[in-house]
Design a protein around this motif. Structure first.
Motif, short mmCIF file in Angstrom:
data_model
loop_
_atom_site.label_atom_id
_atom_site.label_comp_id
_atom_site.label_asym_id
_atom_site.label_seq_id
_atom_site.Cartn_x
_atom_site.Cartn_y
_atom_site.Cartn_z
N TYR A 159 0.79 -1.22 0.00
CA TYR A 159 0.00 0.00 0.00
C TYR A 159 0.83 1.28 0.00
CZ TYR A 159 -3.45 -3.46 1.45
OH TYR A 159 -4.24 -4.57 1.53
N ARG B 42 -5.38 -4.80 -14.07
CA ARG B 42 -5.30 -3.86 -12.96
C ARG B 42 -4.17 -4.15 -11.97
NH1 ARG B 42 -9.67 -0.62 -11.82
NH2 ARG B 42 -9.17 -0.76 -9.61
N HIS B 43 -3.74 -5.40 -11.85
CA HIS B 43 -2.76 -5.76 -10.83
C HIS B 43 -1.71 -6.72 -11.39
CE1 HIS B 43 -5.35 -3.86 -7.86
NE2 HIS B 43 -6.36 -4.56 -8.32
N GLY C 247 1.11 -7.22 -9.01
CA GLY C 247 0.74 -7.44 -7.61
C GLY C 247 1.12 -8.82 -7.12
N SER D 285 -2.77 6.10 0.59
CA SER D 285 -2.67 5.05 -0.41
C SER D 285 -3.76 5.25 -1.47
CB SER D 285 -2.82 3.67 0.23
OG SER D 285 -2.92 2.66 -0.78
N LYS E 18 -4.69 3.29 -3.71
CA LYS E 18 -5.44 2.05 -3.90
C LYS E 18 -6.64 1.97 -2.97
CE LYS E 18 -1.48 -0.83 -5.28
NZ LYS E 18 -0.68 -2.04 -4.94
N MET E 19 -6.57 2.64 -1.83
CA MET E 19 -7.60 2.50 -0.81
C MET E 19 -8.52 3.72 -0.71
SD MET E 19 -7.36 -0.42 0.57
CE MET E 19 -6.27 -1.72 0.01
N TYR F 5 -10.93 4.88 -2.43
CA TYR F 5 -12.36 4.75 -2.76
C TYR F 5 -13.21 4.43 -1.53
CZ TYR F 5 -11.72 -0.32 -2.50
OH TYR F 5 -11.45 -1.61 -2.05
#
Length: 269
Positions: free
Chosen positions: A21, A119-120, A123, A215, A217-218, A220
């Motif tokens: 993150y 998207r990842h 990851g 972050s 990514k978080m 939302y």
């Protein structure tokens, strides 16, 4: 001699590894096995204390000098959709929901691969094969459902969410969707529909996983009203985003022994 599993959960700590993150940081997790007759009670109790499930393991961040990750949940009674979220519901009216037992299918895996590749791709799950995917879906000792969303006209699978049923809510373990549907904010729609699922079941919370200030990514998760964060051992209504810090500090987290001692466990028989 007959051997049995210990009644009291045993807790362990992972070795440090790069944080997914916040760049440049290392993460560490406190975890315990989820198995035996008391699995549901343990999952219910620890979910209320910031833990998350991954297959038959419950874990919570326990980084040495960082406490940025905070478990997040939506209090359903306090949720009011924004104008943009109402538009998301409208745009996704074509999707039909179906809840199934936790059983992996080829269609799910194909969708999962398209989602990761889009998207990842870099990851931690990027190299998962079909067997690992099946384990993620099927290895659950508690009450779990696979929520599928299909196009009403074509019948094609558009989105999937692995969802646990807790005694006080639903926990969104992992969701993925068709990359081409991102323009319809499918990820947001899945959360909105889980709020409806909780309402229909009379459950007060939707557990979203972790929110991390700073972050992207978080980010939302902070857009949902009624959001609560698990901070300092208690749930609190989320304040303004700028009131939470991701700054490093050597005293951010308590020693592991103290953390474990402060965990409230259910009575396991």
């Amino acid at each position: 001699m007959r051997h049995t599993l210990p009644l009291v959960p045993q807790f362990y700590v992972t070795a440090p590894q790069p944080c997914p993150y916040l760049s440049g940081r290392m993460e560490r997790k406190l975890f315990t096995a989820l198995q035996g007759e008391g699995s549901s009670a343990l999952n219910d109790a620890l979910s209320k204390q910031g833990f998350r499930r991954s297959q038959n393991v419950l874990y919570r961040p326990s980084c040495t000098d960082c406490a940025a990750c905070m478990s997040a949940r939506i209090r359903v009674a306090d949720f009011q959709p924004s104008k943009s979220q109402r538009r998301v519901l409208k745009r996704n009216e074509r999707l039909k929901r179906k809840a199934t037992s936790p059983w992996a299918t080829e269609e799910q895996f194909s969708l999962f691969r398209r989602y990761l590749d889009s998207r990842h791709a870099d990851g931690g799950m990027a190299d998962m094969d079909v067997f690992e995917f099946a384990a993620m879906i099927e290895e659950t000792p508690i009450r779990t459902r696979v929520i599928e969303y299909s196009d009403r006209l074509t019948g094609e699978l558009v989105a999937t969410c692995l969802t646990d049923i807790l005694d006080d809510g639903v926990s969104m373990v992992y969701s993925f969707y068709e990359p081409d549907s991102e323009k319809n904010s499918t990820g947001t729609f899945i959360i909105l529909d889980h709020i409806r699922i909780a309402q229909e079941a009379g459950l007060p919370f939707v557990y979203l996983g972790y929110w991390v200030p700073g972050s992207p990514k978080m980010g939302y998760k902070a857009k949902f009203s009624g959001l609560e964060l698990y901070v300092g051992g208690t749930w609190e209504k989320m304040r303004g985003e700028d009131e939470y810090s991701a700054e490093l500090h050597p005293l951010s987290t308590d020693p592991i022994a103290e953390q474990v001692a402060n965990i409230s466990l259910p009575e396991l028989r």
